[in-house]
Design an enzyme around this catalytic site. Structure first.
Site, mmCIF file in Angstrom:
data_model
loop_
_atom_site.group_PDB
_atom_site.id
_atom_site.type_symbol
_atom_site.label_atom_id
_atom_site.label_comp_id
_atom_site.label_asym_id
_atom_site.label_seq_id
_atom_site.Cartn_x
_atom_site.Cartn_y
_atom_site.Cartn_z
ATOM 1 N N HIS A 69 -2.705 1.320 -2.601
ATOM 2 C CA HIS A 69 -2.875 0.994 -1.175
ATOM 3 C C HIS A 69 -3.430 2.168 -0.351
ATOM 4 O O HIS A 69 -4.415 2.020 0.371
ATOM 5 C CB HIS A 69 -1.540 0.577 -0.551
ATOM 6 C CG HIS A 69 -0.910 -0.604 -1.220
ATOM 7 N ND1 HIS A 69 -1.621 -1.710 -1.600
ATOM 8 C CD2 HIS A 69 0.379 -0.860 -1.561
ATOM 9 C CE1 HIS A 69 -0.806 -2.593 -2.146
ATOM 10 N NE2 HIS A 69 0.410 -2.098 -2.143
ATOM 11 N N ASP A 89 -5.466 -6.220 -3.843
ATOM 12 C CA ASP A 89 -4.679 -5.211 -3.132
ATOM 13 C C ASP A 89 -4.561 -5.788 -1.729
ATOM 14 O O ASP A 89 -5.531 -5.789 -0.970
ATOM 15 C CB ASP A 89 -5.405 -3.860 -3.097
ATOM 16 C CG ASP A 89 -4.571 -2.807 -2.393
ATOM 17 O OD1 ASP A 89 -3.814 -3.171 -1.464
ATOM 18 O OD2 ASP A 89 -4.659 -1.625 -2.751
ATOM 19 N N HIS A 90 -3.380 -6.327 -1.412
ATOM 20 C CA HIS A 90 -3.306 -7.116 -0.183
ATOM 21 C C HIS A 90 -3.577 -6.288 1.073
ATOM 22 O O HIS A 90 -3.899 -6.831 2.117
ATOM 23 C CB HIS A 90 -1.976 -7.878 -0.087
ATOM 24 C CG HIS A 90 -0.802 -7.018 0.172
ATOM 25 N ND1 HIS A 90 -0.094 -6.402 -0.824
ATOM 26 C CD2 HIS A 90 -0.200 -6.662 1.329
ATOM 27 C CE1 HIS A 90 0.890 -5.712 -0.292
ATOM 28 N NE2 HIS A 90 0.852 -5.848 1.011
#
Ligand code: NAP
Length: 484
Positions: free
Chosen positions: A240, A177-178
């Protein structure tokens, strides 16, 4: 201040989907920047893999073009670029067949870390895991990196976890999950757990509420098909925003170690209350003068997929009972911004009288566009004329505080890929976290699907449907301005 770069041991990194959009825009430029920073020892090797027929030379040209397009500044470093391209290889390969797999297995060194980045559509994740096993590459030194979306509901996420775990141990699976790789997100943990100042106030006694906003200006063009099957809740909020909420709400882990951190995040997700229908607002952007509406974009006048969602979430535990978390995310909004605001309660009594106004401390963590942390404090307005109060920011934008080091705050992909090579899973989601997040999201989605709700139309360039503003107004609170 000069940052230290610790080189990692030589490794093999295979980017499945090496010709795709994510590889071009993010993964390849990120790898090049780490190379320039001196983090790759002699002998590191990067292998692109996809169905398109190409040899090493053609792929090196492709990589050069991608870096030139998406990181022009670094691409000017011709010497490093030439050296980097030398470690880049390509294998023509089909995830669904046997083509190319022997060649890949022949290229990979048996006795060192090998990372396999699944930068392909999720329907291929299972095939890739299976082929890696069949062709003898799923040994103890192998790591797989899985892109989002990780399932579209609890049952598909469980099925995917089961497929991957057939051949890989949980310690080898890196669900990316950047958002978690952003410098500020890690700074959030440093601020919370490295200082005495905040933690005593970090609870419902002192925090009035928390807002998390992830706003985009773009619509769904280019991703219509995927997006219309997904929507803002599945595409953004379930992963996110939920991850950000966890980092804000979690208890201090005993150590900054992968499972200690992830155990605490998991407890937060499990303590989330079910969301009531009146605590959810869904929207779809309307047409702008020259830009199509969501429905025109996806080419389906009956689509009920939301391009905006706002919810009020509650965490039932000792720390947060009574402090709501308001989350919102959407497309075609006023500005591109991601921020978390921790809004503290009013001082119990104002010695300056009513005319001094109401003032609140707000800790704002900005993830984009300019990463930084800002604490709003109340001071006296300068000059004569009595005690007039104003709120000013105590600013900790990286550019000012860190000087030249801040010129290149590593991008999330740089950090995350290097963490994979180092074998550090702290910033990656564990299987039970992902499943718990879906277990909370599924009933919310099911409830609106059952009611057959249509999303509310909002103006492009606005802050979303007015009903989303009302979600806070009815509690006597307001969203922060979506600002650039
Ligand atoms: P994309 O542009 O469609 O690229 C897909 C890649 O997969 C191409 O390199 C394609 O190359 C390869 N591929 C397709 N079928 C294959 C097969 N049977 N065997 C081997 N390779 C195959 O997709 P993307 O945007 O890069 O996204 C990749 C993944 O990252 C997806 O899971 C996506 O959800 C996720 N993601 C993307 C972004 C983004 O910004 N793009 C952001 C977050 C997450 P060939 O056609 O040459 O085989």
């Amino acid at each position: 201040m000069v940052s230290r770069v610790i080189p990692v041991d030589p490794f093999d990194l295979v980017v499945f989907g090496g010709t795709g959009d994510l590889a071009r825009r993010k993964i390849l430029p990120a790898l090049f920047r780490r190379f320039c920073a001196g983090q790759m020892e002699q002998g590191a090797r990067i292998v692109g893999a996809a169905r398109t027929e190409m040899d090493d030379a053609a792929y090196r040209f492709f990589v050069r073009e991608a870096i030139g397009e998406f990181d022009a500044a670094h691409a000017r470093d011709q010497e490093n670029l030439a050296a980097f391209l030398n470690i880049v290889h390509y294998v023509t390969l089909d995830a669904r067949g046997n083509t190319g797999w022997k060649a890949l297995a022949g290229l990979i060194s048996p006795n060192r870390v090998k990372a396999f980045y699944f930068s392909v559509g999720p329907s291929l994740f299972g095939d890739l895991a299976e082929r890696l096993y069949e062709f003898g590459m799923a040994d103890g030194q192998a790591r797989i990196v899985v892109e989002k979306p990780f399932g579209r509901d609890l049952s598909s996420a469980k099925a995917l976890n089961a497929t991957l775990s057939k051949h890989f141990d949980e310690s080898q699976i890196y669900r990316i999950d950047h958002y978690l790789g952003k410098e500020t997100v890690q700074n959030l943990m440093a601020v919370r757990f490295g200082n005495m100042l905040f933690e005593p106030l970090w609870n419902s006694q002192y925090v009035d509420h928390i807002q998390i906003t992830v706003a985009e200006t773009v619509g769904v063009a280019g991703r219509e098909e995927y997006y219309d099957r997904s929507g803002a809740m599945r595409d953004m909020l379930q992963n996110h925003l939920m991850q950000l909420l966890c980092l804000i709400a979690m208890e201090p882990p005993a150590k900054f170690e992968p499972d200690a951190v992830r155990d605490e995040k998991l407890k937060v997700i499990r303590a989330l209350d079910p969301v009531e229908g009146h605590d959810i607002v869904r929207g779809q952007y309307g047409a702008d003068e020259d830009k199509p509406s969501y429905l025109e974009h996806v080419g389906d006048p009956y689509s009920t997929t939301e391009s905006f969602v706002a919810i009020k979430a509650r965490i039932s535990n000792w720390r947060w009972a009574g402090t709501p978390f308001y989350l919102r995310t959407g497309k075609r909004l006023k500005a591109r911004t991601s921020e978390i605001a921790v809004v503290f309660k009013d001082a119990p009594h104002s010695i300056f009288g009513a005319e001094a106004g109401r003032h609140r401390n707000i800790l704002t963590i900005v993830l984009q566009p300019n990463e930084g942390i800002e604490l709003g404090v109340t001071i006296k307005e300068p000059g004569p004329g009595g005690m007039r109060l104003i709120d000013v920011p105590l600013d900790m934008s990286f550019a000012e505080a860190l000087g030249p080091d801040a010129e290149h705050v590593p991008d999330a992909y740089e950090r995350l890929i290097m963490d994979v090579i180092r074998g550090n899973q702290t910033l990656f989601m564990r299987c039970d976290e992902v499943e718990a997040a879906w277990a909370w999201t599924d009933p919310v989605i099911a409830s609106w699907e059952k009611r057959g709700d249509r999303p509310l139309v909002y103006d492009s360039g606005s802050s979303g449907p007015v009903e989303a503003l009302a979600l806070m107004h009815r509690d006597g609170r307001r969203w922060r301005e979506i600002r650039k």
